[in-house]
Structure formats: C-alpha cells, structure tokens
Design a protein around this motif. Structure first.
Motif, PDB file in Angstrom:
ATOM      1  N   THR A   1       0.990  -1.168  -0.138  1.00  0.00           N
ATOM      2  CA  THR A   1      -0.148   0.016  -0.052  1.00  0.00           C
ATOM      3  C   THR A   1       0.796   1.280   0.122  1.00  0.00           C
ATOM      4  O   THR A   1       2.093   1.348   0.643  1.00  0.00           O
ATOM      5  CB  THR A   1      -0.804   0.160   1.356  1.00  0.00           C
ATOM      6  N   GLN A   2       0.427   2.279  -0.785  1.00  0.00           N
ATOM      7  CA  GLN A   2       1.190   3.392  -0.819  1.00  0.00           C
ATOM      8  C   GLN A   2       1.190   4.051   0.491  1.00  0.00           C
ATOM      9  O   GLN A   2       2.062   5.206   0.827  1.00  0.00           O
ATOM     10  CB  GLN A   2       0.689   4.210  -1.991  1.00  0.00           C
ATOM     11  N   TYR A   3       0.286   3.957   1.232  1.00  0.00           N
ATOM     12  CA  TYR A   3       0.012   4.506   2.670  1.00  0.00           C
ATOM     13  C   TYR A   3       0.854   3.922   3.635  1.00  0.00           C
ATOM     14  O   TYR A   3       0.545   4.227   4.997  1.00  0.00           O
ATOM     15  CB  TYR A   3      -1.557   4.873   2.877  1.00  0.00           C
ATOM     16  N   ASP A   4       1.755   3.058   3.307  1.00  0.00           N
ATOM     17  CA  ASP A   4       2.566   2.322   4.321  1.00  0.00           C
ATOM     18  C   ASP A   4       3.277   3.233   5.225  1.00  0.00           C
ATOM     19  O   ASP A   4       4.159   3.994   4.577  1.00  0.00           O
ATOM     20  CB  ASP A   4       3.366   1.287   3.926  1.00  0.00           C
ATOM     21  N   GLU A   5       3.323   3.289   6.496  1.00  0.00           N
ATOM     22  CA  GLU A   5       4.220   4.261   7.249  1.00  0.00           C
ATOM     23  C   GLU A   5       5.249   3.440   8.095  1.00  0.00           C
ATOM     24  O   GLU A   5       5.879   4.071   8.895  1.00  0.00           O
ATOM     25  CB  GLU A   5       3.130   4.970   8.378  1.00  0.00           C
ATOM     26  N   VAL A   6       5.208   2.103   7.894  1.00  0.00           N
ATOM     27  CA  VAL A   6       6.336   1.248   8.586  1.00  0.00           C
ATOM     28  C   VAL A   6       7.303   0.989   7.895  1.00  0.00           C
ATOM     29  O   VAL A   6       8.429   0.922   8.046  1.00  0.00           O
ATOM     30  CB  VAL A   6       5.517   0.183   9.514  1.00  0.00           C
ATOM     31  N   VAL A   7       6.947   0.296   6.451  1.00  0.00           N
ATOM     32  CA  VAL A   7       7.879  -0.230   5.855  1.00  0.00           C
ATOM     33  C   VAL A   7       8.104   0.710   4.774  1.00  0.00           C
ATOM     34  O   VAL A   7       7.310   0.770   3.674  1.00  0.00           O
ATOM     35  CB  VAL A   7       7.652  -1.653   5.152  1.00  0.00           C
ATOM     36  N   THR A   8       8.964   1.611   4.844  1.00  0.00           N
ATOM     37  CA  THR A   8       9.381   2.745   3.768  1.00  0.00           C
ATOM     38  C   THR A   8      10.502   2.734   3.225  1.00  0.00           C
ATOM     39  O   THR A   8      11.526   2.157   4.028  1.00  0.00           O
ATOM     40  CB  THR A   8       9.275   4.077   4.722  1.00  0.00           C
ATOM     41  N   PRO A   9      10.946   3.081   2.173  1.00  0.00           N
ATOM     42  CA  PRO A   9       9.855   3.661   1.036  1.00  0.00           C
ATOM     43  C   PRO A   9       8.970   2.282   0.722  1.00  0.00           C
ATOM     44  O   PRO A   9       9.554   1.192   0.795  1.00  0.00           O
ATOM     45  CB  PRO A   9      10.423   4.244  -0.229  1.00  0.00           C
ATOM     46  N   TYR A  10       7.853   2.450   0.477  1.00  0.00           N
ATOM     47  CA  TYR A  10       6.872   1.505   0.145  1.00  0.00           C
ATOM     48  C   TYR A  10       7.304   0.375  -0.905  1.00  0.00           C
ATOM     49  O   TYR A  10       7.126  -0.645  -1.124  1.00  0.00           O
ATOM     50  CB  TYR A  10       5.566   1.760  -0.011  1.00  0.00           C
ATOM     51  N   ARG A  11       8.062   1.210  -2.038  1.00  0.00           N
ATOM     52  CA  ARG A  11       8.511   0.354  -3.066  1.00  0.00           C
ATOM     53  C   ARG A  11       9.564  -0.492  -2.841  1.00  0.00           C
ATOM     54  O   ARG A  11       9.752  -1.648  -3.643  1.00  0.00           O
ATOM     55  CB  ARG A  11       8.865   1.302  -4.317  1.00  0.00           C
ATOM     56  N   SER A  12      10.227  -0.666  -1.599  1.00  0.00           N
ATOM     57  CA  SER A  12      11.187  -1.386  -1.391  1.00  0.00           C
ATOM     58  C   SER A  12      10.680  -2.836  -1.031  1.00  0.00           C
ATOM     59  O   SER A  12      11.443  -3.594  -0.507  1.00  0.00           O
ATOM     60  CB  SER A  12      12.058  -0.885   0.043  1.00  0.00           C
ATOM     61  N   GLN A  13       9.345  -2.884  -0.680  1.00  0.00           N
ATOM     62  CA  GLN A  13       8.867  -4.177  -0.477  1.00  0.00           C
ATOM     63  C   GLN A  13       8.812  -4.880  -1.732  1.00  0.00           C
ATOM     64  O   GLN A  13       8.949  -6.306  -1.640  1.00  0.00           O
ATOM     65  CB  GLN A  13       7.211  -3.955   0.053  1.00  0.00           C
ATOM     66  N   PHE A  14       8.900  -4.361  -2.931  1.00  0.00           N
ATOM     67  CA  PHE A  14       8.867  -5.041  -3.958  1.00  0.00           C
ATOM     68  C   PHE A  14      10.084  -6.140  -4.301  1.00  0.00           C
ATOM     69  O   PHE A  14      11.109  -5.693  -3.964  1.00  0.00           O
ATOM     70  CB  PHE A  14       8.449  -4.214  -5.306  1.00  0.00           C
ATOM     71  N   LEU A  15       9.699  -6.966  -4.839  1.00  0.00           N
ATOM     72  CA  LEU A  15      10.908  -8.031  -5.278  1.00  0.00           C
ATOM     73  C   LEU A  15      11.140  -8.108  -6.747  1.00  0.00           C
ATOM     74  O   LEU A  15      10.467  -7.520  -7.644  1.00  0.00           O
ATOM     75  CB  LEU A  15      10.411  -9.463  -4.785  1.00  0.00           C
ATOM     76  N   VAL A  16      12.382  -8.332  -7.211  1.00  0.00           N
ATOM     77  CA  VAL A  16      12.880  -8.186  -8.626  1.00  0.00           C
ATOM     78  C   VAL A  16      13.416  -9.927  -8.530  1.00  0.00           C
ATOM     79  O   VAL A  16      14.213 -10.508  -8.121  1.00  0.00           O
ATOM     80  CB  VAL A  16      14.195  -7.382  -8.926  1.00  0.00           C
ATOM     81  N   GLY A  17      12.712 -10.458 -10.041  1.00  0.00           N
ATOM     82  CA  GLY A  17      13.141 -11.829 -10.075  1.00  0.00           C
ATOM     83  C   GLY A  17      11.979 -12.658 -11.013  1.00  0.00           C
ATOM     84  O   GLY A  17      10.895 -12.028 -11.426  1.00  0.00           O
ATOM     85  N   PRO A  18      12.451 -13.796 -11.452  1.00  0.00           N
ATOM     86  CA  PRO A  18      11.472 -14.691 -11.956  1.00  0.00           C
ATOM     87  C   PRO A  18      10.148 -14.908 -11.228  1.00  0.00           C
ATOM     88  O   PRO A  18      10.409 -14.959 -10.110  1.00  0.00           O
ATOM     89  CB  PRO A  18      12.115 -15.724 -12.682  1.00  0.00           C
ATOM     90  N   ASN A  19       9.132 -15.133 -11.855  1.00  0.00           N
ATOM     91  CA  ASN A  19       7.966 -15.600 -11.039  1.00  0.00           C
ATOM     92  C   ASN A  19       7.328 -14.707  -9.879  1.00  0.00           C
ATOM     93  O   ASN A  19       7.106 -15.031  -8.773  1.00  0.00           O
ATOM     94  CB  ASN A  19       8.175 -17.113 -10.444  1.00  0.00           C
ATOM     95  N   VAL A  20       7.673 -13.317 -10.081  1.00  0.00           N
ATOM     96  CA  VAL A  20       7.281 -12.366  -9.198  1.00  0.00           C
ATOM     97  C   VAL A  20       6.310 -11.760  -9.658  1.00  0.00           C
ATOM     98  O   VAL A  20       6.203 -11.040 -10.956  1.00  0.00           O
ATOM     99  CB  VAL A  20       8.504 -11.322  -8.971  1.00  0.00           C
ATOM    100  N   THR A  21       5.344 -11.382  -8.964  1.00  0.00           N
ATOM    101  CA  THR A  21       4.109 -10.204  -8.991  1.00  0.00           C
ATOM    102  C   THR A  21       4.091  -9.153  -8.012  1.00  0.00           C
ATOM    103  O   THR A  21       3.973  -9.753  -6.806  1.00  0.00           O
ATOM    104  CB  THR A  21       2.543 -11.191  -9.309  1.00  0.00           C
ATOM    105  N   ASN A  22       4.255  -8.119  -8.325  1.00  0.00           N
ATOM    106  CA  ASN A  22       4.284  -6.868  -7.394  1.00  0.00           C
ATOM    107  C   ASN A  22       3.110  -6.180  -7.622  1.00  0.00           C
ATOM    108  O   ASN A  22       2.557  -5.943  -8.638  1.00  0.00           O
ATOM    109  CB  ASN A  22       5.457  -6.154  -7.480  1.00  0.00           C
ATOM    110  N   VAL A  23       2.177  -5.877  -6.690  1.00  0.00           N
ATOM    111  CA  VAL A  23       0.944  -5.216  -6.973  1.00  0.00           C
ATOM    112  C   VAL A  23       0.942  -4.099  -5.758  1.00  0.00           C
ATOM    113  O   VAL A  23       1.130  -4.427  -4.627  1.00  0.00           O
ATOM    114  CB  VAL A  23      -0.421  -6.332  -6.335  1.00  0.00           C
ATOM    115  N   LEU A  24       0.573  -2.902  -6.149  1.00  0.00           N
ATOM    116  CA  LEU A  24       0.243  -1.645  -5.232  1.00  0.00           C
ATOM    117  C   LEU A  24      -1.277  -1.687  -5.226  1.00  0.00           C
ATOM    118  O   LEU A  24      -2.042  -1.801  -6.183  1.00  0.00           O
ATOM    119  CB  LEU A  24       0.746  -0.600  -6.046  1.00  0.00           C
TER     120      LEU A  24
END
Length: 294
Positions: free
Chosen positions: A226-249
């Motif tokens: 969620t773009q409103y995440d106030e704990v795991v910041t910046p929120y895009r740092s949650q996303f993964l890079v690699g095969p078989n990955v789906t990142n959803v906001l």
C-alpha cells in the motif's frame, strides 16, 4: 546539562520514539480474551489438524504473523476468509522472547525461520500435502524468504504471498537513520529485540538475505503493498525482482483503498481478494473496490 547527559537523553528519546512507532503501527488490535488460545483459532475453522486439502485447493496455507503479532490476532479476518473458501489454514507463533507473552516476532529472524521450517513440516505431515503456500504480513512476508533461501524451504513451498513485507528492510520513515547519531542505541536494540534490529535497512541480516538476488527457483512470489504504508518505507522497497514475481500496489486495484501497514494485513478485504488470486491464479478474478463485498 553536561554533554554526555544530553547525548544519553537524546538516545533515550530516540529509542522511545522508535519503540512507540513500532508498537503503534505493527501490533494488530487485539482483544484480551483469546490471544494465542488454540481453541480460539480452531473454533473459527483454522489450525484444524484434521483438515485435508481438497482437489480444488490441494495445498494448505500457512499464515505468518508480523512483528509484535501472534498466531491469532493477526488473522482474525483473513484466516476465516480463506477457510470459508475451502482452504486448510494454519498459523504459527514465532520469534518469542522469554518473559514477553503475546507479542512475538522479536527474536533473531534466522532463528524464526527455523521455527517456520519445523512448523511447515508439521503441517505437511498432518495434511499429507507435498507443498504449502505461505501468506505473511510485514516481517511474516519477509522472514520466509530466509527459510526458502537457506533452509531448504523451496522444496516444500509453492508460493509466498507477502502483505506489506519489509523485503529490503525499513527506515521507519527515517527514524532508524537517527541511530548512528546516538552511540550504543543500535547495540541496545540488537541486544534486547534482535528481530527489530534485523529489519533495519542495511542490517547484516537484510544484506545477506538479498545477496545474489531476491528469489529462489521453483517458488512463486506475490507482493501486495500500500502506498500509505508508514512502517515499511519507502513502500516500493517491499517489491521483489526476479522470475515468478508479481508486485501489486493495492491502490492500482482500488484507488479508494486507504489501508496503511496494519490494516492491509488484518482487515482489508480488497487485499484479501488479491491474496486469494495469488493462491489460486488459475481461477483469479479481477481485484477491484467491489472485492470488499466479494
């Protein structure tokens, strides 16, 4: 005030802010009556060790709580949601510290991954399934990656669904960046709550976890942020890079969704619909704002 007293006072204040921020934003709302009582979860249909996976849902789902969470409070909405859709659902407690009841996920994360390893083996033995799917919130969406990468978990796991996971650590909106300015503060956190120290962006744990790539072969990864995440910041740092990955906001699915870090993992039915899609992609249906009533 003497300089050393001033520095000590600032360090104490910084640690107090860090602790209060973590408790306020990471801990799910909990009732005092049924924390980690196994009967409480069984009565809602999960942690039923007689459950056998169906042909439609052949893999049991293991729910992995977040920091300061536990096996019941984190899942009072999502666990029944999945049970009502035909899944065998289980949840564990991990990362317990001596003398600290109810609030878990505070121990060394590598050790917590070992607890997950043993729990998955127990679920597989009870259900007869060859693999599980993992769904985790916050630390619970990141910690299993250690299990997959270093403890042989990839052979036992089909998919890891992370809800607001701190995959690359967090700065807690920059609060952790204050620690180097207060000598001894980071050591104090490491000594008393290593599970928190491990999650700081740039920690030895996070560095090793992500060395050589975010993913391992044979596992599907699905991250819901969620773009409103106030704990795991910046929120895009949650996303993964690699095969078989789906990142959803989640706001790309429903712009009206205002969930922050806790809500997206504990009560957000739009996010939970996306979880179900990740667990059964062959029968996925669009996640929209209407998913809240679906």
């Amino acid at each position: 005030m003497l300089p050393w007293k001033s520095r000590t006072s600032r360090a104490v204040r910084a640690l107090s802010v860090l602790a209060l921020a973590a408790v306020a934003t990471l801990a799910p709302t909990a009732s005092a009556s049924a924390r980690t009582d196994t009967l409480a979860s069984t009565s809602r249909g999960w942690n039923d060790w007689t459950c056998k996976p169906s042909a439609a849902h052949p893999r049991p789902v293991v729910l992995v709580h977040g920091t300061f969470g536990n096996s019941v409070d984190n899942w009072l909405v999502l666990a029944p949601y999945l049970v009502n859709r035909g899944y065998c659902v289980f949840s564990l407690d991990y990362g317990q510290l001596p003398g600290v009841p109810l609030f878990h996920g505070l121990g060394p994360i590598a050790a917590s991954a070992g607890q997950l390893d043993a729990y998955v083996d127990r679920v597989l033995a009870a259900t007869g399934a060859p693999e599980v799917d993992l769904v985790g919130h916050s630390q619970g969406g990141m910690m299993p990656r250690w299990y997959l990468k270093f403890l042989g978990g990839a052979a036992k796991v089909n998919a890891l669904v992370g809800i607001a996971p701190d995959n690359h650590g967090t700065t807690l909106l920059g609060l952790t960046k204050l620690l180097p300015h207060f000598p001894g503060a980071e050591d104090l956190i490491s000594a008393t709550t290593p599970g928190l120290a491990d999650q700081i962006a740039g920690s030895a744990f996070i560095t090793k976890l992500n060395e050589g790539g975010d993913t391992v072969p044979g596992v599907r990864y699905h991250v819901i942020a969620t773009q409103y995440d106030e704990v795991v910041t910046p929120y895009r740092s949650q996303f993964l890079v690699g095969p078989n990955v789906t990142n959803v906001l989640i706001q790309d699915k429903c712009a009206l969704d205002l969930s922050e870090h806790v809500a997206i993992g504990t009560v957000d039915r739009v996010a939970f619909h996306e979880v179900e899609n990740a667990l059964d992609p062959a029968h996925a249906t669009p996640t929209t704002c209407l998913s809240v009533i679906g």
